[in-house]
Design an enzyme around this catalytic site. Structure first.
Site, PDB file in Angstrom:
ATOM      1  CG  ASP A  48      -2.464  -0.809   0.760  1.00  0.00           C
ATOM      2  OD1 ASP A  48      -2.282  -0.940  -0.436  1.00  0.00           O
ATOM      3  OD2 ASP A  48      -3.055  -1.643   2.071  1.00  0.00           O
ATOM      4  CD  GLN A  71      -1.437  -4.238   1.837  1.00  0.00           C
ATOM      5  OE1 GLN A  71      -0.434  -4.124   2.073  1.00  0.00           O
ATOM      6  NE2 GLN A  71      -2.304  -4.881   1.775  1.00  0.00           N
ATOM      7  CE  LYS A  73      -5.012  -6.119   4.855  1.00  0.00           C
ATOM      8  NZ  LYS A  73      -5.470  -6.237   3.322  1.00  0.00           N
TER       9      LYS A  73
END
Length: 222
Positions: A48, A71, A73
């Site tokens: 990301d 990353q 979320k």
């Protein structure tokens, strides 16, 4: 607009805001950032946002770090928590077959066999469950898993059960292998809301001489 589409768009905003915050940090020489990547596909599980450093920066154990992989979320509500068990559940990250713990292990084996020099960050508004062993294992200093704490007790102890479950899930035989797999992991849990991230970004933009986002505009697409 469906809730699924709205959640996806909010997740995109969350990622974009985090990326631009890191870009702003790049313009501050003390951070030693060479470049910042967005959807950087070198490590699929942590693509990301990626930060590369001009000079190696030490972590708390004085190990030199060359890059951080993030990353993100996003979750619309805080109705769920992270636990040591759902780190083994693909559904916790909206996946079908590979858990976040397996993704970390796969990346660790390929890109940092010793578990050093790069870090894998899990960034999310979710918190660890207050009654779960994971809460006691995440350091508030840097988000690292407290490997000394995880090593305590026999196989039937509270942390021993975590070790045994994670080893079985990852297919590793020894505690040492497990600790190496977990060494690069960092948790950034309970992050700010999107509105708060936008306010933080505006401060960073101003500090670096850029135009902030007007509060008459919104990144929220609902």
């Amino acid at each position: 607009m469906s809730k699924q589409i709205a959640a996806r768009m909010l997740g995109d905003d969350y990622q974009a805001l985090y990326f631009w915050l890191k870009v702003c940090e790049m313009f501050q020489p003390h951070n030693n950032i060479e470049k910042v990547g967005y959807e950087y596909d070198q490590i699929k599980a942590f693509d990301d946002v990626v930060v590369f450093y001009n000079e190696k920066v030490p972590d708390k154990s004085m190990t030199p770090i060359v890059a951080d992989y993030f990353q993100l979320k996003f979750h619309v509500t805080n109705s769920e928590y992270f636990t040591y068990e759902n780190l083994m559940d693909p559904k916790a990250i909206n996946a079908t077959s590979v858990s976040i713990l397996q993704r970390i292990h796969n990346a660790q084996k390929e890109f940092t066999p010793t578990g050093e020099h790069i870090r894998f960050y899990i960034v999310t508004p979710w918190h660890p469950h207050p009654d779960d062993a994971l809460k006691e294992l995440i350091s508030n200093e840097d988000g690292q898993i407290r490997l000394d704490k995880l090593s305590q007790g026999g196989p039937r102890s509270k942390f021993g059960k975590v070790r045994e479950a994670w080893k079985d899930h990852l297919g590793v035989a020894t505690d040492d292998e497990l600790m190496t797999a977990l060494k690069p992991v960092r948790f950034n849990l309970g992050t700010r809301t999107i509105t708060e991230l936008q306010a933080q970004l505006n401060e960073s933009l101003l500090i670096n001489g850029f135009k902030p986002i007007s509060n008459t505009l919104s990144l929220i697409h609902i």
